[in-house]
Scaffold this motif. Structure first.
Motif, PDB file in Angstrom:
ATOM      1  N   GLY A 197       0.834  -1.309  -0.020  1.00 22.73           N
ATOM      2  CA  GLY A 197       0.042  -0.006   0.059  1.00 22.73           C
ATOM      3  C   GLY A 197       0.736   1.517  -0.186  1.00 22.73           C
ATOM      4  N   VAL A 198       1.893   1.394   0.750  1.00 24.06           N
ATOM      5  CA  VAL A 198       2.838   2.441   0.783  1.00 24.06           C
ATOM      6  C   VAL A 198       3.493   2.507  -0.602  1.00 24.06           C
ATOM      7  CG1 VAL A 198       4.769   3.345   1.713  1.00 24.06           C
ATOM      8  CG2 VAL A 198       3.011   1.939   3.247  1.00 24.06           C
TER       9      VAL A 198
ATOM     10  N   MET B  62      13.471   0.453   2.027  1.00 25.64           N
ATOM     11  CA  MET B  62      12.108   0.612   2.632  1.00 25.64           C
ATOM     12  C   MET B  62      12.284   0.501   4.149  1.00 25.64           C
ATOM     13  SD  MET B  62       8.391  -0.668   1.519  1.00 25.64           S
ATOM     14  CE  MET B  62       6.882   0.229   1.990  1.00 25.64           C
ATOM     15  N   GLN B  63      11.963   1.298   4.941  1.00 27.17           N
ATOM     16  CA  GLN B  63      11.882   0.746   6.379  1.00 27.17           C
ATOM     17  C   GLN B  63      10.669   1.790   7.159  1.00 27.17           C
ATOM     18  OE1 GLN B  63      15.146   2.251   8.784  1.00 27.17           O
ATOM     19  NE2 GLN B  63      15.590   3.845   7.142  1.00 27.17           N
ATOM     20  N   LEU B  64      10.345   1.094   8.398  1.00 22.43           N
ATOM     21  CA  LEU B  64       9.414   1.792   9.161  1.00 22.43           C
ATOM     22  C   LEU B  64       9.987   2.434  10.227  1.00 22.43           C
ATOM     23  CD1 LEU B  64       6.481   2.466   9.523  1.00 22.43           C
ATOM     24  CD2 LEU B  64       6.185   0.420  10.859  1.00 22.43           C
ATOM     25  N   ASN B  65      10.128   3.665  10.724  1.00 21.99           N
ATOM     26  CA  ASN B  65      10.623   4.162  12.002  1.00 21.99           C
ATOM     27  C   ASN B  65       9.624   5.083  12.511  1.00 21.99           C
ATOM     28  OD1 ASN B  65      12.847   5.038  13.585  1.00 21.99           O
ATOM     29  ND2 ASN B  65      13.591   6.635  12.145  1.00 21.99           N
TER      30      ASN B  65
ATOM     31  N   TRP C  70       6.806   5.302   7.318  1.00 24.44           N
ATOM     32  CA  TRP C  70       7.280   4.726   6.379  1.00 24.44           C
ATOM     33  C   TRP C  70       8.256   5.540   5.519  1.00 24.44           C
ATOM     34  CZ3 TRP C  70       7.880  -0.562   5.945  1.00 24.44           C
ATOM     35  CH2 TRP C  70       6.650  -1.290   6.266  1.00 24.44           C
ATOM     36  N   ILE C  71       9.631   4.970   5.317  1.00 25.78           N
ATOM     37  CA  ILE C  71      10.678   5.804   4.576  1.00 25.78           C
ATOM     38  C   ILE C  71      10.942   4.917   3.309  1.00 25.78           C
ATOM     39  CG2 ILE C  71      12.825   6.678   4.486  1.00 25.78           C
ATOM     40  CD1 ILE C  71      12.630   7.131   7.747  1.00 25.78           C
TER      41      ILE C  71
ATOM     42  N   VAL D 199      11.034   9.392   0.232  1.00 29.37           N
ATOM     43  CA  VAL D 199       9.615   9.864   0.485  1.00 29.37           C
ATOM     44  C   VAL D 199       9.238   9.333   1.905  1.00 29.37           C
ATOM     45  CG1 VAL D 199       7.235   9.526  -0.371  1.00 29.37           C
ATOM     46  CG2 VAL D 199       9.219   9.623  -1.882  1.00 29.37           C
ATOM     47  N   GLU D 200       8.758  10.309   2.774  1.00 35.22           N
ATOM     48  CA  GLU D 200       8.488   9.840   4.211  1.00 35.22           C
ATOM     49  C   GLU D 200       6.826   9.707   3.963  1.00 35.22           C
ATOM     50  OE1 GLU D 200      10.080  12.282   7.200  1.00 35.22           O
ATOM     51  OE2 GLU D 200      11.998  11.316   6.751  1.00 35.22           O
TER      52      GLU D 200
END
Length: 290
Positions: A188-189, A249-252, A256-257, A273-274
């Motif tokens: 989705g992101v 891609m990572q979640l922080n 989502w980054i 993109v954040e």
């Protein structure tokens, strides 16, 4: 007077938690929804107890697991490490999401040594382990309220026998009236990011006709701001792919980054993109030369 002292002692025991003992003595006084399961493995009787079947986000979840040796011989078993003695392992996992609940820290938190500690369960003896869990879970290293649904609690007891170890398991299910708030999935992101005008323009400038050409029967690609001659096979491969890129891609902390990196086309060669992990809003778009 002796009866008063006995009643006070029972209340104190119920209010205490330890690796060795946590008693729920008066089962007749428990609510009908309390959980008490048993499992027999030859001479060993395992028991799993919880005070309720249904929990909310305001509850702490206390699990008591015990095992009794009803045989005539002592049984050797694994009991954690010498610095962190644990008779039985207890864990709780959501049957819907597969995520584990967070265990409540007890006292001073210290690192456990990695040695193997064993003990003997003697005939007629019982060992107990009590753990308290919070209705919270980790999602990509961040703590969130537990999702609603069915959870499974597992307790493991590992005996040591000739030729190896044997794991005995007892399990039960309960429910949490948790949050239904879901984080955006990776798919989705990515879809959200790829719809953004700046990202669309960046992709366009790093793919298709923008990064390849044919001149005088020779094939070229735009590689790091300069045209380079390539084979026809390489050229055709770029025709079939929309973008020669790496994606990170990572979640922080709930964000989502997403980063696209491409060696093809003109600068900028990287775009970041954040995205708000819950709402799905684009928070920022940045580009970089390399």
């Amino acid at each position: 007077m002796r009866w008063i002292i006995l009643i006070v002692l029972m209340v104190v025991l119920v209010g205490c938690e330890s690796e060795e003992q946590y008693n729920i003595n008066d089962h007749s006084a428990q609510k009908p929804e309390a959980i008490m399961s048993t499992e027999n493995y030859d001479d060993l009787n395992m028991k799993l107890e919880m005070t309720k079947q249904h929990f909310t986000l305001n509850d702490e979840i206390v699990v008591q697991a015990s095992i009794t040796n009803n045989g005539n011989e002592a049984i050797e078993y694994r009991a954690g490490s010498s610095s962190c003695v644990t008779h039985m392992r207890i864990s709780i996992k959501s049957k819907e999401t597969g995520r584990n609940l967070i265990q409540k820290p007890q006292g001073k938190v210290s690192e456990c040594t990695d040695d193997i500690h064993t003990e003997l369960l003697k005939p007629g003896k019982t060992v107990q382990t009590v753990k308290t869990f919070l209705p919270k879970e980790y999602i990509y290293s961040r703590e969130y309220p537990a999702s609603g649904g069915v959870y499974e609690v597992n307790s493991l007891f590992r005996t040591i026998e000739e030729g190896g170890e044997n794991t005995l398991i007892i399990k039960e299910t309960f429910t949490i009236e948790g949050t239904n708030e879901q984080l955006m999935t990776k798919e989705g992101v990515i879809n959200k990011v790829n719809e953004h005008p700046e990202v669309l323009q960046w992709i366009k400038s790093h793919s298709g006709e923008a990064i390849r050409k044919v001149k005088d029967g020779k094939y070229y690609i735009l590689f790091y701001d300069g045209w380079q001659q390539v084979s026809e096979d390489t050229y055709r491969q770029l025709e079939e792919s929309t973008l020669d890129q790496n994606m990170l891609m990572q979640l922080n902390d709930g964000i989502w980054i997403v980063e696209y990196i491409s060696k093809l086309g003109d600068s900028p060669h990287r775009i970041k993109v954040e995205v708000d992990a819950k709402q799905g809003n684009i928070l920022s778009v940045e580009t970089f030369k390399r």
